[in-house]
Motif scaffolding. Structure first.
Motif, PDB file in Angstrom:
ATOM      1  N   TYR A   6     -28.245  35.091 -21.103  1.00 52.13           N
ATOM      2  CA  TYR A   6     -28.665  34.420 -22.330  1.00 52.13           C
ATOM      3  C   TYR A   6     -29.573  33.229 -22.061  1.00 52.13           C
ATOM      4  O   TYR A   6     -30.210  32.721 -22.958  1.00 52.13           O
ATOM      5  N   SER A  33     -29.126  40.006 -34.938  1.00 51.15           N
ATOM      6  CA  SER A  33     -28.959  39.712 -33.519  1.00 51.15           C
ATOM      7  C   SER A  33     -29.575  40.856 -32.724  1.00 51.15           C
ATOM      8  O   SER A  33     -30.081  41.833 -33.291  1.00 51.15           O
ATOM      9  N   PHE A  38     -27.340  35.300 -26.222  1.00 46.90           N
ATOM     10  CA  PHE A  38     -25.941  34.922 -26.056  1.00 46.90           C
ATOM     11  C   PHE A  38     -25.088  35.509 -27.171  1.00 46.90           C
ATOM     12  O   PHE A  38     -25.436  35.418 -28.342  1.00 46.90           O
ATOM     13  N   SER A  39     -23.965  36.142 -26.784  1.00 48.35           N
ATOM     14  CA  SER A  39     -22.993  36.706 -27.724  1.00 48.35           C
ATOM     15  C   SER A  39     -23.685  37.545 -28.796  1.00 48.35           C
ATOM     16  O   SER A  39     -23.565  37.298 -29.992  1.00 48.35           O
ATOM     17  N   ARG A  42     -21.322  39.473 -31.711  1.00 45.44           N
ATOM     18  CA  ARG A  42     -20.353  38.810 -32.584  1.00 45.44           C
ATOM     19  C   ARG A  42     -20.586  37.311 -32.530  1.00 45.44           C
ATOM     20  O   ARG A  42     -21.306  36.818 -31.651  1.00 45.44           O
ATOM     21  N   ASP A  44     -19.695  34.062 -31.230  1.00 48.25           N
ATOM     22  CA  ASP A  44     -18.953  33.670 -30.036  1.00 48.25           C
ATOM     23  C   ASP A  44     -17.688  32.910 -30.428  1.00 48.25           C
ATOM     24  O   ASP A  44     -17.733  32.055 -31.327  1.00 48.25           O
TER      25      ASP A  44
END
Length: 201
Positions: A6, A33, A38-39, A42, A44
């Motif tokens: 990320y 997304s 990053f994440s 979902r 995070d």
């Protein structure tokens, strides 16, 4: 498998667009997304704890707010929604993350108040009344400390920073380090193994 992380500036993995849904402060958010951020699949868990447990800015908040390491934009979009008279800066080294945050700001009607930028493109003289971050831990402690040493001094004199860090990822040691650097630090909340730190001058 991919070597992307990320904190990669230009992810090489295919985007694989998707949507992430979550609720904060009684409001539902649906954000775009994609892989390579990053994440990506979902909200995070640490970000979720931060948004539930930290004190969201009131609607009367003015000035500039910083989402440091914005990812696809959940914190930025929440801040711009709850603080409609503030300007939110979503900052990330990852260009795909910036593109997603900008797209999400546009789809939520926040583009006029949510500015997305690479770190080097933020005006050098801009100070922030609030800094929000689920900071990157995986690159290592030195990188994390350098990041915070760069951005925390840009708080206004009465500003506040909200940070979330996993306890098992060094949340308590980060608390001690920030105090050693001269910051006032309060462990505002703990939930699901995460520490929410309130940092002031």
């Amino acid at each position: 498998m991919t070597g992307d992380h990320y904190f990669t500036t230009a992810p090489s993995a295919s985007a694989h667009p998707r949507e992430v849904q979550f609720a904060v402060a009684g409001r539902e958010f649906t954000l775009a997304s994609a892989s390579g951020v990053f994440s990506a699949t979902r909200l995070d868990p640490g970000t979720g704890v931060l948004l539930r447990k930290a004190d969201l800015p009131p609607a009367t908040t003015e000035g500039a707010l910083l989402d440091l390491g914005c990812g696809f934009g959940p914190i930025s979009c929440v801040l711009a929604t709850v603080a409609p008279t503030a300007t939110v800066w979503g900052v990330d080294v990852n260009e795909r993350a910036r593109e997603l945050t900008a797209a999400n700001a546009d789809r939520l009607g926040l583009a006029d108040r949510l500015r997305v930028a690479a770190p080097e493109d933020v005006p050098a003289d801009l100070a922030f009344t609030q800094i929000w971050s689920n900071p990157p831990i995986r690159p290592g402690k030195d990188e994390l400390h350098a990041l915070l040493l760069r951005w925390l001094p840009r708080l206004t004199p009465d500003g506040v920073a909200w940070l979330v860090v996993g306890r098992h990822l060094g949340g308590d040691s980060l608390h001690r380090w920030l105090v050693e650097q001269g910051w006032q630090v309060e462990r505002h909340a703990s939930q699901k193994g995460f520490r929410v730190l309130r940092v002031t001058r």
